[in-house]
Motif scaffolding. Sequence first.
Motif: not given
Length: 127
Positions: A24-28
């Motif tokens: 997801d965007a948070q991990c990226k």
Amino acid sequence: MILDRICVYCKEELKGRSDKKFCDAQCKSAYQYQQTKQQPERFFNKVDNQLRRNRKILKDYNKGGKVTVREAVLLSEGFDPNFFTHFWKNQKGEVYLFVYEYGFRKIKENRNNKYVLVLWQEYMSKR
């Protein structure tokens, strides 16, 4: 052939596109932040950070337009007099160093090192 695909940051199993790297965007975002923190700080960032720190310190201590502060007080806050944006010389030949609109000049008073803090005035820009 089935490839085990896992998130580069959190190591969770990925579902979706075959070229996906993050779940997801948070991990990226967290991964990119982590990578940036591991790189050495760039010279520009060091200078800019110190200038901003110096300006904040001078602003905090100079509430009256002209004030005298002990050198040890400013240095303990993280002030570094080697970082300034420009200078101004008065008619007496005294040189004030400025961090944007906040100026300082080192003096010795009663065997104590101090800084005279001033605020940029319009007359200072006239030559």
